[in-house]
Design a protein around this motif. Structure first.
Motif, PDB file in Angstrom:
ATOM      1  N   ASN A  25       0.827  -1.214   0.000  1.00 46.92           N
ATOM      2  CA  ASN A  25       0.000   0.000   0.000  1.00 46.92           C
ATOM      3  C   ASN A  25       0.857   1.258   0.000  1.00 46.92           C
ATOM      4  O   ASN A  25       0.517   2.253  -0.646  1.00 46.92           O
ATOM      5  N   THR A  26       1.972   1.232   0.747  1.00 48.21           N
ATOM      6  CA  THR A  26       2.860   2.395   0.793  1.00 48.21           C
ATOM      7  C   THR A  26       3.522   2.616  -0.565  1.00 48.21           C
ATOM      8  O   THR A  26       3.663   3.763  -1.005  1.00 48.21           O
ATOM      9  N   VAL A  27       3.911   1.540  -1.229  1.00 50.24           N
ATOM     10  CA  VAL A  27       4.514   1.662  -2.561  1.00 50.24           C
ATOM     11  C   VAL A  27       3.518   2.312  -3.519  1.00 50.24           C
ATOM     12  O   VAL A  27       3.875   3.208  -4.296  1.00 50.24           O
ATOM     13  N   GLN A  28       2.271   1.888  -3.449  1.00 50.13           N
ATOM     14  CA  GLN A  28       1.239   2.482  -4.307  1.00 50.13           C
ATOM     15  C   GLN A  28       1.029   3.959  -3.970  1.00 50.13           C
ATOM     16  O   GLN A  28       0.866   4.793  -4.869  1.00 50.13           O
ATOM     17  N   ALA A  29       1.035   4.275  -2.671  1.00 49.69           N
ATOM     18  CA  ALA A  29       0.849   5.672  -2.254  1.00 49.69           C
ATOM     19  C   ALA A  29       2.009   6.535  -2.734  1.00 49.69           C
ATOM     20  O   ALA A  29       1.808   7.673  -3.204  1.00 49.69           O
ATOM     21  N   TYR A  30       3.247   6.017  -2.649  1.00 50.79           N
ATOM     22  CA  TYR A  30       4.421   6.758  -3.134  1.00 50.79           C
ATOM     23  C   TYR A  30       4.304   7.032  -4.631  1.00 50.79           C
ATOM     24  O   TYR A  30       4.668   8.115  -5.107  1.00 50.79           O
ATOM     25  N   ALA A  31       3.812   6.052  -5.390  1.00 49.13           N
ATOM     26  CA  ALA A  31       3.645   6.235  -6.834  1.00 49.13           C
ATOM     27  C   ALA A  31       2.676   7.381  -7.119  1.00 49.13           C
ATOM     28  O   ALA A  31       2.937   8.243  -7.975  1.00 49.13           O
ATOM     29  N   GLN A  32       1.563   7.411  -6.386  1.00 49.86           N
ATOM     30  CA  GLN A  32       0.572   8.475  -6.580  1.00 49.86           C
ATOM     31  C   GLN A  32       1.124   9.832  -6.138  1.00 49.86           C
ATOM     32  O   GLN A  32       0.891  10.854  -6.795  1.00 49.86           O
ATOM     33  N   ASP A  33       1.875   9.837  -5.044  1.00 47.43           N
ATOM     34  CA  ASP A  33       2.446  11.094  -4.547  1.00 47.43           C
ATOM     35  C   ASP A  33       3.448  11.679  -5.544  1.00 47.43           C
ATOM     36  O   ASP A  33       3.466  12.889  -5.792  1.00 47.43           O
ATOM     37  N   LEU A  34       4.292  10.816  -6.102  1.00 51.03           N
ATOM     38  CA  LEU A  34       5.283  11.290  -7.067  1.00 51.03           C
ATOM     39  C   LEU A  34       4.616  11.749  -8.359  1.00 51.03           C
ATOM     40  O   LEU A  34       5.057  12.727  -8.981  1.00 51.03           O
ATOM     41  N   ASP A  35       3.551  11.071  -8.765  1.00 48.72           N
ATOM     42  CA  ASP A  35       2.811  11.513  -9.957  1.00 48.72           C
ATOM     43  C   ASP A  35       2.260  12.923  -9.758  1.00 48.72           C
ATOM     44  O   ASP A  35       2.315  13.757 -10.674  1.00 48.72           O
ATOM     45  N   GLN A  36       1.744  13.197  -8.563  1.00 53.11           N
ATOM     46  CA  GLN A  36       1.222  14.533  -8.286  1.00 53.11           C
ATOM     47  C   GLN A  36       2.346  15.568  -8.291  1.00 53.11           C
ATOM     48  O   GLN A  36       2.185  16.671  -8.816  1.00 53.11           O
TER      49      GLN A  36
END
Length: 337
Positions: A25-36
């Motif tokens: 879940n954290t890996v997915q959240a990091y991906a979304q954060d970096l995309d933003q």
């Protein structure tokens, strides 16, 4: 030729996923954060397409402007901190790989997150939610076992969804959990959760399980998923959310802001209010840092007052008696005998 930030982001996500230092879940959240962050860089700072961003576009002032932008967009302090944490981790990765000579995020301070008290169910609400489950059906037996387990152990829903039959030790009353970073821990279970699990395994799960297509096929029993959906497959996180939401409504409770994590919060809060120590609760929740567990200390003042009242020899002295002087004469506060 310089790599694009998008390419480097994929390398970064693969590294933290393989190293298992962060949960899925954290890996997915990091991906979304970096995309933003990349969208902000491209659209509001660099004036280019996201795919054209390169490491040279990472500058300290741009990261600070990103933090200001998030604040203006009314993101909560905790969300901003997580976004910046993703950016800092990515920049450290690029520095280790010698893609960058210096870490552009090193001097960017974290935004202090406000402490919000988690929502919790009262003990009566938990009892109401469980009481509305129709346990005469296989799905009802499963649902009761899930909710009793969540409240009895404080597990995350992802941890519950991953449980196999062999992860429950009925003789010792423990569940073996694989949590964040693939760290294992053992959490005790109460008698009501064990009874509900036993009822589900005896009269619920066998009716949900797919029948093997051939002799010798399938996993060993202890490695089979504990909770099944109506098709006989492993129950998903999303399904567990829907199950709790259904019974919250049936119990006549407003579902606003409530989730399976609310049962986890309730587990910790009720343990502490009942006298459990913070370190034990930290271990059961699987928190790496006790700072994370300290959000539940809002229940501590009342408990400490009760502990003091029960333990201190002068705690139960009547206030009038406490002001009584030697020989029956009263002291006046601020005066003489």
């Amino acid at each position: 030729m310089a790599y694009s930030l998008l390419q480097l982001k994929e390398d970064f996500l693969v590294e933290i996923a393989v190293s298992k230092t962060q949960s899925h879940n954290t890996v997915q959240a990091y991906a979304q954060d970096l995309d933003q962050f990349f969208s902000f860089l491209a659209g509001k700072v660099c004036g280019k397409q996201v795919e054209d961003l390169i490491p040279a576009d990472l500058k300290p002032e741009y990261i600070r402007r990103f933090a200001v932008y998030l604040a203006k967009e009314d993101y909560k302090g905790a969300t901003i901190s997580r976004r910046l944490s993703a950016v800092r981790s990515f920049c450290r990765f690029l520095t280790r790989r010698d893609v960058l000579d210096e870490d552009p995020a090193k001097g960017v301070s974290s935004r202090k997150a406000h402490s919000y008290l988690p929502k919790v169910f009262s003990k009566e609400e938990v009892a109401r939610i469980i009481s509305v489950i129709d346990t005469s059906t296989p799905l009802g037996k499963r649902d009761r076992a899930i909710l009793e387990l969540l409240y009895s152990s404080g597990l995350r829903i992802g941890e519950v969804a991953k449980l196999n039959i062999g992860d429950i030790d009925y003789s010792l009353g423990f569940v073996q959990v694989t949590g964040k970073g693939d760290k294992e821990r053992f959490v005790p279970l109460g008698s009501m959760a064990l009874d509900a699990l036993g009822d589900y395994l005896d009269g619920g799960r066998p009716l949900l399980e797919k029948k093997p297509q051939g002799e010798g096929q399938g996993f060993p029993v202890m490695r089979k998923p504990l909770f099944l959906n109506r098709l006989g497959d492993r129950l998903s996180d999303r399904s567990i959310r829907r199950i709790l939401h259904k019974y919250i409504l049936l119990a006549g409770i407003d579902p606003q802001g409530l989730s399976p994590h609310t049962l986890r919060h309730s587990f910790a809060t009720h343990l502490l209010s009942g006298g459990a120590d913070l370190r034990s609760v930290q271990e059961m929740l699987g928190h790496a840092s006790i700072k994370t567990t300290q959000i539940y200390t809002h229940v501590m003042p009342d408990r400490l007052r009760q502990v003091y009242k029960n333990a201190h020899p002068r705690a139960q002295v009547n206030q009038q008696d406490s002001l009584a002087g030697v020989g029956g004469k009263d002291f006046e506060r601020g005066g003489k005998q």
